[in-house]
Each structure stands twice: as structure tokens, then as C-alpha cells.
Design a protein around this motif. Sequence first.
Motif, PDB file in Angstrom:
ATOM      1  N   GLU A 190      42.180  40.005  45.393  1.00 14.25           N
ATOM      2  CA  GLU A 190      42.605  38.718  46.005  1.00 14.25           C
ATOM      3  C   GLU A 190      44.003  39.226  46.705  1.00 14.25           C
ATOM      4  O   GLU A 190      44.354  38.679  47.877  1.00 14.25           O
ATOM      5  CB  GLU A 190      42.635  37.887  45.300  1.00 14.25           C
ATOM      6  CG  GLU A 190      41.430  37.025  45.137  1.00 14.25           C
ATOM      7  CD  GLU A 190      41.243  35.692  43.915  1.00 14.25           C
ATOM      8  OE1 GLU A 190      42.295  35.521  43.462  1.00 14.25           O
ATOM      9  OE2 GLU A 190      40.214  35.006  44.054  1.00 14.25           O
TER      10      GLU A 190
ATOM     11  N   ASP B   3      35.487  43.843  29.443  1.00 19.38           N
ATOM     12  CA  ASP B   3      35.347  42.954  30.720  1.00 19.38           C
ATOM     13  C   ASP B   3      36.771  42.877  31.576  1.00 19.38           C
ATOM     14  O   ASP B   3      37.653  42.027  30.618  1.00 19.38           O
ATOM     15  CB  ASP B   3      34.675  41.636  30.405  1.00 19.38           C
ATOM     16  CG  ASP B   3      34.517  40.969  31.796  1.00 19.38           C
ATOM     17  OD1 ASP B   3      34.638  41.539  32.715  1.00 19.38           O
ATOM     18  OD2 ASP B   3      34.196  39.684  31.601  1.00 19.38           O
ATOM     19  N   PHE B   4      36.980  43.634  32.489  1.00 17.69           N
ATOM     20  CA  PHE B   4      38.187  43.391  33.150  1.00 17.69           C
ATOM     21  C   PHE B   4      38.031  42.769  34.439  1.00 17.69           C
ATOM     22  O   PHE B   4      38.848  43.104  35.437  1.00 17.69           O
ATOM     23  CB  PHE B   4      38.981  44.816  33.165  1.00 17.69           C
ATOM     24  CG  PHE B   4      39.320  45.223  31.967  1.00 17.69           C
ATOM     25  CD1 PHE B   4      40.449  44.779  31.121  1.00 17.69           C
ATOM     26  CD2 PHE B   4      38.680  46.420  31.460  1.00 17.69           C
ATOM     27  CE1 PHE B   4      40.771  45.244  29.808  1.00 17.69           C
ATOM     28  CE2 PHE B   4      39.202  47.160  30.243  1.00 17.69           C
ATOM     29  CZ  PHE B   4      40.169  46.476  29.383  1.00 17.69           C
ATOM     30  N   SER B   5      36.956  42.125  34.655  1.00 16.86           N
ATOM     31  CA  SER B   5      36.765  41.687  35.999  1.00 16.86           C
ATOM     32  C   SER B   5      37.729  40.581  36.398  1.00 16.86           C
ATOM     33  O   SER B   5      37.673  40.549  37.776  1.00 16.86           O
ATOM     34  CB  SER B   5      35.257  40.780  35.848  1.00 16.86           C
ATOM     35  OG  SER B   5      35.291  39.782  35.220  1.00 16.86           O
ATOM     36  N   GLU B   6      38.264  39.989  35.573  1.00 18.61           N
ATOM     37  CA  GLU B   6      39.447  38.938  36.150  1.00 18.61           C
ATOM     38  C   GLU B   6      40.501  39.733  36.736  1.00 18.61           C
ATOM     39  O   GLU B   6      41.109  39.358  37.862  1.00 18.61           O
ATOM     40  CB  GLU B   6      39.797  38.068  35.039  1.00 18.61           C
ATOM     41  CG  GLU B   6      38.821  36.924  34.612  1.00 18.61           C
ATOM     42  CD  GLU B   6      38.780  36.002  35.736  1.00 18.61           C
ATOM     43  OE1 GLU B   6      39.553  35.634  36.577  1.00 18.61           O
ATOM     44  OE2 GLU B   6      37.519  35.402  36.131  1.00 18.61           O
ATOM     45  N   HIS B   7      40.813  40.761  36.327  1.00 12.87           N
ATOM     46  CA  HIS B   7      41.866  41.795  36.772  1.00 12.87           C
ATOM     47  C   HIS B   7      41.455  42.241  38.038  1.00 12.87           C
ATOM     48  O   HIS B   7      42.166  42.246  38.913  1.00 12.87           O
ATOM     49  CB  HIS B   7      42.266  42.980  35.647  1.00 12.87           C
ATOM     50  CG  HIS B   7      42.771  42.586  34.490  1.00 12.87           C
ATOM     51  ND1 HIS B   7      43.129  41.507  34.314  1.00 12.87           N
ATOM     52  CD2 HIS B   7      42.952  43.146  33.394  1.00 12.87           C
ATOM     53  CE1 HIS B   7      43.695  41.474  32.985  1.00 12.87           C
ATOM     54  NE2 HIS B   7      43.425  42.655  32.559  1.00 12.87           N
ATOM     55  N   TYR B   8      40.127  42.773  38.207  1.00  7.30           N
ATOM     56  CA  TYR B   8      39.670  43.124  39.699  1.00  7.30           C
ATOM     57  C   TYR B   8      39.818  42.064  40.473  1.00  7.30           C
ATOM     58  O   TYR B   8      40.241  42.298  41.870  1.00  7.30           O
ATOM     59  CB  TYR B   8      38.581  43.605  39.242  1.00  7.30           C
ATOM     60  CG  TYR B   8      37.616  44.116  40.698  1.00  7.30           C
ATOM     61  CD1 TYR B   8      38.159  45.540  41.059  1.00  7.30           C
ATOM     62  CD2 TYR B   8      36.744  43.403  41.520  1.00  7.30           C
ATOM     63  CE1 TYR B   8      37.684  45.797  42.226  1.00  7.30           C
ATOM     64  CE2 TYR B   8      36.269  44.138  42.584  1.00  7.30           C
ATOM     65  CZ  TYR B   8      36.803  45.124  42.794  1.00  7.30           C
ATOM     66  OH  TYR B   8      36.133  45.855  44.348  1.00  7.30           O
ATOM     67  N   LYS B   9      39.254  40.719  40.260  1.00  9.26           N
ATOM     68  CA  LYS B   9      39.271  39.743  41.029  1.00  9.26           C
ATOM     69  C   LYS B   9      40.786  39.371  41.624  1.00  9.26           C
ATOM     70  O   LYS B   9      41.057  39.175  42.702  1.00  9.26           O
ATOM     71  CB  LYS B   9      38.720  38.633  40.475  1.00  9.26           C
ATOM     72  CG  LYS B   9      38.508  37.270  41.420  1.00  9.26           C
ATOM     73  CD  LYS B   9      38.035  36.011  40.755  1.00  9.26           C
ATOM     74  CE  LYS B   9      38.272  34.846  41.590  1.00  9.26           C
ATOM     75  NZ  LYS B   9      37.693  33.502  40.832  1.00  9.26           N
ATOM     76  N   ASP B  10      41.780  39.409  40.772  1.00 11.05           N
ATOM     77  CA  ASP B  10      42.985  39.142  40.922  1.00 11.05           C
ATOM     78  C   ASP B  10      43.759  40.281  41.839  1.00 11.05           C
ATOM     79  O   ASP B  10      44.385  39.860  42.687  1.00 11.05           O
ATOM     80  CB  ASP B  10      43.887  39.123  39.786  1.00 11.05           C
ATOM     81  CG  ASP B  10      45.328  38.611  39.935  1.00 11.05           C
ATOM     82  OD1 ASP B  10      45.697  37.619  40.602  1.00 11.05           O
ATOM     83  OD2 ASP B  10      46.125  39.475  39.616  1.00 11.05           O
TER      84      ASP B  10
ATOM     85  N   GLY C 214      40.847  46.295  36.838  1.00 10.25           N
ATOM     86  CA  GLY C 214      39.291  46.045  36.817  1.00 10.25           C
ATOM     87  C   GLY C 214      38.474  46.945  37.291  1.00 10.25           C
ATOM     88  O   GLY C 214      37.359  46.691  37.630  1.00 10.25           O
TER      89      GLY C 214
END
Length: 537
Positions: A385, A375-382, A360
Amino acid sequence: MAASDADAAEVERLYELGERLSSAKDKSQHAADYEAIISAVKGQSVKAKQLAAQLIPRFFRSFPALAPRAMEAMFDLVDMEELATRIQAIRGFPLLAKDAEFVSKIADILGQLLASEENVERDAVHKALMSLIRQDVKSSLQPLFKHVESGSEIREKVICFLKDKVFPVKAELLKPQAEMERYITDLIKKSVLDVTGLEFKLFMDFLRSLSIFGDSAPRESFQELIEIIQAQADLDAQFNVSDIDHIERWTSCMYMALPIFMRGGSSSKFLNYFVKQIVPVFDKIPEEKKLDLLKTVAASSPYATAQDARQLLPPVVQLLKKYMPGKKVEDINHNYVECLMYTFHHLAHKTPNTTNSLCGYKIVTGQPSDRLGEDFSEHYKDFTERLTGTEETVRAVSKRLTQGMADFNKAISSAKTEEEKTKIKSDQQKSTMTMRAYNNILAMAQPLRAKSPLFIGDKKITLSWMEQPKKPAPTTTGGKRSQPATNGNTPASKKGRGEGAARNQLVNRAFEGLSRGGRGSGRGRGRGGRGRGWGYR
């Protein structure tokens, strides 16, 4: 006539034949005398046979028509029960080196005699073989390597002879240099199709010492070495997760290839095999072998091409996320995380925008592969984290470990036996390496938090299990000031001291236990060989 009298008469007769041949101006006119000397080998007198073993080589070149008979007589002599007779014949063999055909036959016989259990006889064989090799290197070495290639019973004795006697004097023997180095390289390439790990390392170390594979050699030469190692690693074979020998062979061969990767050899085939054959079954690999595999990939990652990095990054990220917790936990597998994070940095440094779709990130290179419109924001968040969970875990464990480190010196002082001290020191060393791994993880995790991170692609991080760079000597009053860092412009004689030591440590580490497998253990390799086990510790 008594037996002793008959022996004396026969010896006297041979002395007379020898003297007549020595004094003759045209020895070819005395063929009957030489034939009589040859015939004495079939007699009963031991002393006469010993004398014949001296006389046959002395006049060998004067009677080319009798050469085959003379050679057979000498071969008979080295089969005699009497040690003195055998040794005399062995010493005479180099005088029979008339042409290439004779040299090859003699070298073959002497090679077989390397198995002798008598030290004095074996020493005579060594000297005779070296004398023969100095006369005709090609014709002498070819039959010796044939014993290695064919897997004869004396192959190990031949390999020891090459290692101890031939390889150390290569500069003297391999002339003209380029031609002879190429010749012996071709012999070795045929011989290493079925060898143990230690034998393979011996031959590869020798090849790397040759000028045709030296620092100034073309890149094609390095690639030739890589291809030899690739063949040994069975990279064309289907990976069998239950085949420990293949795992050990792959790991050991890749470690061995590291110095050649550093000099321009391609690691593509090894890395592609890892991606396609090993990663899909990584979970099924025995735990004690997983770390060895990850270490090899980590150590080779700085030398991967951008194309290989793009292929390797997705499975590396998946493995990294598997071992990075999404929240704080008691501890992590610091060895796995350190290796994978180091690999991730070096691969991402080669192809940074590949991480956009994997983690992300928002790295702009101007290429379609940036995929900035997606949109790769979920990858960045994961991913972030997991970085947070990893960092929090490592800090907590590091704090506990640091507190425990202070107790080691006290424990050593109070230990009552040397055995206790040794164990405490071993535990202390393990804790020190663990702390290095934790520090490396924190140092590598911190830059990965940015949307456009800077990936580590230099030697800033030294893996915990590699030899640590030496700290510069402190400046002393009145002495010379220590030289500042030169950012890679260090003179060649001093460059990469830590790197060289670490590289040697890698290769030595890989082959510490290779003799454990031994010949005859391990699997058949499909090349007509016995499948010599490699072993890896």
C-alpha cells in the motif's frame, strides 16, 4: 679604531682562518682556528657573522669534538635580526648533517623556521629541509611530524610543506619503498589523531597513493586504512545528537572510506554504529544532516556483508515506511525515499529472505530464516500500500515537474541579467536532479510488488545526486560501430568510468566545507587534542 675598521679587520681575520684551514692537510691540527671562527658568532660584526655562517658548515666534519659548539653557534645565527645572516646559516645547515642526532635537531629548527614571514627566508628553509630529507629521510621527517602530532603553533606550516614539497616526490624519497612507506605511514597514523577534516583528507589521500595500499595490496592493508578512518570518526564514542561536529565527522569519514569499501575494506563498524547509535535518535538529528547520513549509508550499502545487511535491514525498512505514504499525497521527501529504497534493494539482495518477516514476502532459500510457516500478510499489505501511495504521488508530481521543465529554456532566453540566468539555470539543475530521483523511485518500486521480488544488487540504478554515466556515442555513417555492452567484462582501462567519477564526487563532496570548522572549533575529542572542527556543507 673605528667600528667599520674593526669590522673589516675581523672579516679579514676570518678569511685568513678559513684559508689556513682550506690549505691544511691535517685540519685536526688547527682546532684553535675553527674555535675562533665559532667564537666570531658572539662578536659585533654583522659581516663577520655572515662569513662565520659560511665557514662553520664548511669545516664542520673535520672537528667532531667541536660539533656541539658549532651546532649551537649555527642555532644562534638563525636567531639573529639580520635577514642575510639567517639565510646564510639556513643554507649551511644541510652540511651539518653528520649523523641522525644532528639531522633531527636541524630538521626541528628548520621546521620552526617555516613560520618565517620573509619569502626569501622561507624559500631557503624549504630548500635546506629538502636537502636534509634527501640525506636522511627518517631522521628529517620524524621531528617534522612531531610538530603535527604535538599540535605546535607551526603545525599548519609543516603540513603545507609536506603537502607541497615532500609528498609530490615520494617516489624519490621513499627508498627502499616498502620499508619507507611503512615508516611514513606510522608517522601519519600518530599525527592524524587531532587534525581538521581537510588535513585528514590530505594525509589519507597520500596514504592511498602508496604502493603498500595499492590495488595489488592484501586486504589487510585496506583494513588498516579503514581502521585509521574509524578512529577519526570516533566510532567508540557515544553518539550525541546535539554534537554537530561528530555527525559531520562520521558522515565525512564514511564518504572517505567508500573507495576502500569498494576494494574490500569492511564497512561493518560504520554500519553497526549507524544501527545502534544513530537510528534510535534519527528523528532528533537536524534535517540538514539527515540526508547526508542517508546518502552515506546508501552509497556504502552495495559493499555491506550479508551479516551486516541482516542487522541493517529492519531499521532501514522502518525508516522507508515512515517516508512512504500509505496513500497518494501532494509530494514526498524524494531524497530520503530514493536513498532508503536504494539501500533496501542492495541490502535485501545480500539477504533476501530477511525481507519475509519485514515486508511479508515469500522468498524461499531453504533456510529456517525463511520463516515461511508464519503469517506476515499484514506486513505485505502495508508495504505494498505504501509502494502504491508512493508511486501514485511520484507520477503526479513528475507530470507537473515535466510540464514546468519546458518553461526553463524560455525563461533563460527572456532573462535580462546574468544573475537571473544563473538563478534559472540553478533551478533547472535542481529540477533535473529531482526528476532523476523520481524516476529512480519508480524504477526501484516496481520490482517490489511481487511476492518474490528481484532485488537490485547491481549498478542498474545511479543515484540522482551521483554523476550520471555517460551515454555511448551514436554510431555515425561510415564510422566504426559502437561496441556492445560486455556485462562486466570491460577492459580494466575502461571499466567503471561512471563509478569512478561518482566515487570521486562523493569524497570531494564530503570535504568541500571541512575548512569551515577550522582549528579550535568543535569539541574536545578526549585524546589530549584541541578538538579541531570539521564542518560539512
